[in-house]
Design a protein around this motif. Structure first.
Motif, PDB file in Angstrom:
ATOM      1  N   ALA A 166       0.835  -1.206   0.000  1.00  0.00           N
ATOM      2  CA  ALA A 166       0.000   0.000   0.000  1.00  0.00           C
ATOM      3  C   ALA A 166       0.865   1.249   0.000  1.00  0.00           C
ATOM      4  O   ALA A 166       2.025   1.230   0.425  1.00  0.00           O
ATOM      5  CB  ALA A 166      -0.935  -0.002   1.212  1.00  0.00           C
ATOM      6  N   ILE A 167       0.261   2.340  -0.468  1.00  0.00           N
ATOM      7  CA  ILE A 167       0.946   3.629  -0.471  1.00  0.00           C
ATOM      8  C   ILE A 167      -0.080   4.744  -0.556  1.00  0.00           C
ATOM      9  O   ILE A 167      -1.140   4.596  -1.170  1.00  0.00           O
ATOM     10  CB  ILE A 167       1.942   3.720  -1.655  1.00  0.00           C
ATOM     11  CG1 ILE A 167       2.815   4.973  -1.533  1.00  0.00           C
ATOM     12  CG2 ILE A 167       1.204   3.711  -2.991  1.00  0.00           C
ATOM     13  CD1 ILE A 167       3.962   5.006  -2.542  1.00  0.00           C
ATOM     14  N   SER A 168       0.223   5.869   0.086  1.00  0.00           N
ATOM     15  CA  SER A 168      -0.573   7.090  -0.042  1.00  0.00           C
ATOM     16  C   SER A 168       0.153   8.032  -0.980  1.00  0.00           C
ATOM     17  O   SER A 168       1.351   8.286  -0.815  1.00  0.00           O
ATOM     18  CB  SER A 168      -0.759   7.748   1.331  1.00  0.00           C
ATOM     19  OG  SER A 168      -1.453   8.968   1.211  1.00  0.00           O
ATOM     20  N   LEU A 169      -0.572   8.555  -1.974  1.00  0.00           N
ATOM     21  CA  LEU A 169       0.057   9.289  -3.066  1.00  0.00           C
ATOM     22  C   LEU A 169      -0.459  10.726  -3.141  1.00  0.00           C
ATOM     23  O   LEU A 169      -1.668  10.957  -3.079  1.00  0.00           O
ATOM     24  CB  LEU A 169      -0.219   8.583  -4.391  1.00  0.00           C
ATOM     25  CG  LEU A 169       0.366   7.175  -4.490  1.00  0.00           C
ATOM     26  CD1 LEU A 169      -0.340   6.375  -5.568  1.00  0.00           C
ATOM     27  CD2 LEU A 169       1.856   7.231  -4.757  1.00  0.00           C
ATOM     28  N   PRO A 170       0.450  11.687  -3.292  1.00  0.00           N
ATOM     29  CA  PRO A 170       0.021  13.079  -3.430  1.00  0.00           C
ATOM     30  C   PRO A 170      -0.621  13.326  -4.784  1.00  0.00           C
ATOM     31  O   PRO A 170      -0.412  12.559  -5.737  1.00  0.00           O
ATOM     32  CB  PRO A 170       1.338  13.859  -3.293  1.00  0.00           C
ATOM     33  CG  PRO A 170       2.387  12.910  -3.768  1.00  0.00           C
ATOM     34  CD  PRO A 170       1.921  11.537  -3.349  1.00  0.00           C
ATOM     35  N   PRO A 171      -1.370  14.407  -4.918  1.00  0.00           N
ATOM     36  CA  PRO A 171      -2.066  14.668  -6.187  1.00  0.00           C
ATOM     37  C   PRO A 171      -1.132  14.975  -7.342  1.00  0.00           C
ATOM     38  O   PRO A 171      -1.539  14.863  -8.498  1.00  0.00           O
ATOM     39  CB  PRO A 171      -2.960  15.870  -5.860  1.00  0.00           C
ATOM     40  CG  PRO A 171      -2.340  16.502  -4.662  1.00  0.00           C
ATOM     41  CD  PRO A 171      -1.705  15.405  -3.878  1.00  0.00           C
ATOM     42  N   THR A 172       0.122  15.335  -7.050  1.00  0.00           N
ATOM     43  CA  THR A 172       1.057  15.692  -8.127  1.00  0.00           C
ATOM     44  C   THR A 172       1.803  14.495  -8.687  1.00  0.00           C
ATOM     45  O   THR A 172       2.497  14.632  -9.703  1.00  0.00           O
ATOM     46  CB  THR A 172       2.087  16.693  -7.587  1.00  0.00           C
ATOM     47  OG1 THR A 172       2.740  16.125  -6.432  1.00  0.00           O
ATOM     48  CG2 THR A 172       1.418  18.001  -7.190  1.00  0.00           C
ATOM     49  N   PHE A 173       1.665  13.336  -8.083  1.00  0.00           N
ATOM     50  CA  PHE A 173       2.467  12.183  -8.498  1.00  0.00           C
ATOM     51  C   PHE A 173       1.890  11.540  -9.749  1.00  0.00           C
ATOM     52  O   PHE A 173       0.688  11.287  -9.831  1.00  0.00           O
ATOM     53  CB  PHE A 173       2.536  11.156  -7.374  1.00  0.00           C
ATOM     54  CG  PHE A 173       3.442   9.995  -7.666  1.00  0.00           C
ATOM     55  CD1 PHE A 173       4.814  10.164  -7.667  1.00  0.00           C
ATOM     56  CD2 PHE A 173       2.926   8.737  -7.945  1.00  0.00           C
ATOM     57  CE1 PHE A 173       5.662   9.104  -7.926  1.00  0.00           C
ATOM     58  CE2 PHE A 173       3.762   7.667  -8.208  1.00  0.00           C
ATOM     59  CZ  PHE A 173       5.135   7.847  -8.201  1.00  0.00           C
TER      60      PHE A 173
END
Length: 780
Positions: free
Chosen positions: A212-219
């Protein structure tokens, strides 16, 4: 729809024993110890702070749990309308016997004492699980978690990769990675991949079912080439957090892509939680600073979804406004799965809208209905119960009421999205994964393992990504035979369903002479054991592994009973440690495929040509041992040296003989005479010696044909400059011969056909003609 249908559906789905597919629970302290663990949840602290409670009253250093509860209870009144306040009241009713509907100054202390006494039980976490009707919960584990000291059937590991993807520039993160893997990042991509792969081996061997990973909107995930990734890794290792953002971003994309490749290899779903923008409210309380960003779009992930069709991507979006896009992607992409209702979307009204849209549009097998995202076990029940009420409303109103489904059919749909899909999308590991227990590392960069004191191990080599040694073509035949013997001896241990006795097996082998056309590399000899490993895995499912292109088979059959496996293993070990002579310094042998049938072990050796990296790094360039080559632009020097004399010196004094140049290819007339093909509609062309000569232009050196202008000596290519009569004649010719090509634009030469080079480059002659009216030249 009647309340009876809604109630019966709710009761049915509430009886389903759940697996919560995403939490932040600490398995070593899964339950709360006081009400402070509940009221300290960031939902309550951020809401209280938003309603006016000063941050320092919440996060004061040294504050005790009882005092914190008192302060927060005094600020709960503005929160009584929220879904989060309802969770708190439901917890107190469910677990502590609370019968009120408001927690305030009149009752909080007795509630605190009652809760504390019950939470003190050693069995409290299991009591909460049982009362919540929860079988297991997924965890969120740091990459260096040892995953020891808890039951992984109840607390299911999940590899969280945020630090690996976004924070490798921090020295402490790299130190943690080296400590848990035993592999130092040395600047090579091999060390990076080996470190990541070791973490996957560790997690999967201990029951992990997801990454799992949390991703910023710019990625935006994208593959990064080896050359660019190497330079980015080098910059990050040298400068750390001070490295340029472009290097950190390139390394993040490379690590993310590599992790996805490992998810594909190990069969793990990759949970993507997309859209959180960290630290928006800088003055917020702990975990109360982040917000969603509507600028995010799943189009940023199209390359990822297309590149990994076998990887399942359960997707969570932070805001309900992104739900329609998620629905459409799950509608189209087979590997995109809708996953729960996250954070700011986790309230009944947003859940009702988003869940209804998913149930109406996305295949029911591709929906994970809900997860709690809880930090303590007590929150799993009230959160899931909120979702169950919303789900029962949708099932009763839409599917039973409007679609005329039976209640049983609606309940089955509810069961599918609440539990069935969790089992199917996150299955238990099906095989035994080799671990580092009781093993010593032979080559940490190749993930090669062997038992203590045993030396290079056959099965370890087959599980490695790369085995480095010095082999030649003669050695390869005996080595392959040794591997074949080892495989035959260990076929049962590899889990074949259709085991055959060793005496019934036949080894197909090849002599070293038959491999001399293969390529070997004395500095870094390697074979691709991933293909061997994949072949071994296929032994349990099929009798034969398909052959790949450009392989060499072993034709001479030998009964395995005649093969001394111990001698072959010993010979194999000697060949690994002692390089033999090679006919070439640039030869590589690759073991392409191992296949086992009922009576045959077959090893195929690839003889692929040695490839060159189109973007080599510094180490690869140095390994070629070639002198540096400097490329110099000489165009400026040539331009500066350009004059009439230098051009004349470089001209060939002998005109080019076109007849000799054409040779036999042009002699298609049968008598050796070159055949000239007509162009632009000429009616005839008489070949003679002069017409086939090319002469060099004295200024440019360009080779051109001589053109006879009506028998005169002058080479007239265009009207004379300043000659109005010729201009008029030429205009009339243009009108009458429209469509004919006029190849030249300028007359050069005097009446004698000579060019005055002295005047040609005389800067003082700027006029179009001299005193006698003869033209000289026109300046460009």
């Amino acid at each position: 729809m009647s309340d009876s249908a809604r109630d019966s559906i709710y009761e049915a789905i509430a009886s389903i024993r759940l697996i919560d597919p995403h939490t932040h629970i600490n398995p070593h302290a899964a339950g709360s110890t006081t009400l402070a663990d509940l009221l300290g949840y960031h939902y309550y602290t951020e809401l209280a702070h938003s309603a006016g409670m000063p941050k320092d009253q919440i996060e004061e250093s040294g504050i005790g749990p009882r005092e914190l509860v008192r302060r927060l209870v005094e600020n709960l009144l503005p929160l009584e309308n929220t879904a989060q306040y309802r969770w708190l009241v439901e917890i107190c009713r469910m677990f502590f016997g609370f019968d009120g509907d408001r927690i305030d100054a009149s009752n909080w202390e007795s509630l605190y004492d009652s809760a504390e006494s019950q939470m003190a039980s050693a069995e409290w976490p299991q009591i909460v699980l049982d009362q919540s009707n929860v079988e297991a919960v997924f965890l969120t584990n740091d990459f260096d978690d040892d995953l020891a000291g808890f039951d992984t059937d109840t607390y299911i590991p999940c590899l969280r990769t945020d630090d690996l993807v976004f924070h490798l520039s921090k020295p402490e993160v790299r130190a943690r990675l080296a400590a848990c893997t035993g592999i130092e990042l040395d600047g090579s991509l091999a060390s990076l991949r080996a470190s990541l792969r070791q973490r996957f081996q560790h997690f999967v061997s201990r029951g992990a079912r997801a990454c799992a990973i949390s991703l910023p909107p710019t990625f935006s995930p994208a593959p990064v080439g080896d050359g660019r990734a190497t330079s980015a890794l080098d910059a990050v290792l040298r400068r750390g957090v001070l490295a340029d953002d472009s290097h950190k971003q390139a390394l993040s994309r490379r690590v993310f892509w590599t992790i996805t490749e490992l998810c594909d290899e190990f069969g793990l779903p990759f949970d993507l939680m997309i859209g959180v923008n960290r630290g928006v409210y800088e003055g917020g309380v702990f975990q109360g600073q982040d917000l969603y960003d509507s600028r995010v779009s799943l189009i940023q992930y199209r390359e990822l979804f297309n590149a990994f069709p076998k990887v399942k991507f359960p997707i969570s979006v932070l805001a309900s406004v992104t739900n329609q896009e998620l629905v459409s992607y799950a509608w189209i992409f087979p590997n995109v799965i809708t996953n729960g209702h996250w954070w700011y979307s986790n309230t009944p009204s947003f859940i009702a809208r988003d869940a209804a849209a998913r149930l109406e549009a996305v295949p029911q097998t591709k929906q994970i209905g809900y997860y709690s995202d809880a930090y303590k076990l007590e929150f799993v029940w009230p959160k899931f119960d909120m979702y169950r009420h919303v789900l029962s409303d949708i099932l009763a109103d839409h599917f039973v009421g409007k679609c005329r489904w039976s209640e049983e059919r609606a309940i089955e749909l509810g069961r599918r999205v609440l539990r069935g899909n969790v089992d199917d999308i996150f299955p238990r590991p099906s095989g035994v994964v080799e671990t580092d227990d009781d093993l010593s590392r032979v080559d940490p960069l190749a993930d090669t393992w062997a038992e203590e004191g045993s030396g290079p191990d056959l099965i370890g080599a087959m599980n490695s990504e790369e085995v480095s040694s010095s082999w030649d073509a003669t050695t390869a035949g005996a080595t392959a035979a040794g591997m074949a013997g080892g495989i035959a001896a260990t076929a049962g241990a590899l889990g074949r369903d259709d085991e055959a006795d060793a005496d019934d097996l036949v080894i197909e082998e090849v002599s070293g002479d038959e491999l001399t056309s293969g390529e070997f590399n004395n500095e870094s000899d390697a074979f691709d054991s991933n293909l061997i490993e994949s072949g071994v895995e296929e032994m349990s499912d099929s009798d034969t592994v398909s052959m790949s292109d450009d392989t060499v088979s072993f034709e001479d059959a030998t009964d395995v009973s005649d093969v001394n496996v111990d001698e072959l293993d010993a010979e194999f070990d000697d060949q690994l440690s002692e390089p033999a002579a090679s006919d070439s310094d640039n030869d590589v042998v690759k073991f392409e495929t191992v296949s086992v049938t009922d009576d045959t072990v077959r090893i195929e050796v690839s003889q692929d040509e040695l490839g060159l990296d189109p973007s080599p790094n510094d180490d690869e360039i140095k390994s070629t041992e070639l002198a540096d080559v400097e490329l110099t632009d000489r165009s400026v020097e040539r331009a500066q040296a350009l004059d009439v004399d230098s051009i004349s010196d470089q001209l060939d004094s002998e005109p080019l003989d076109l007849e000799a140049m054409l040779g036999d290819e042009a002699s298609d007339s049968g008598d050796g005479t070159p055949r000239i093909h007509m162009m632009r509609g000429e009616e005839s062309f008489e070949t003679d010696e002069d017409s086939l000569q090319l002469t060099p232009d004295p200024v440019t050196g360009e080779l051109t044909f001589q053109i006879d202008n009506g028998g005169g000596d002058d080479l007239v290519l265009a009207p004379e400059i300043g000659d109005s009569d010729n201009h008029q004649d030429n205009d009339r010719a243009d009108e009458s011969d429209a469509g004919e090509d006029l190849d030249a634009t300028l007359e050069i030469g005097d009446e004698e056909g000579q060019v005055d080079f002295g005047n040609l480059f005389d800067d003082d002659d700027a006029e179009e003609g001299d005193s006698d009216g003869e033209p000289r030249t026109a300046k460009e």
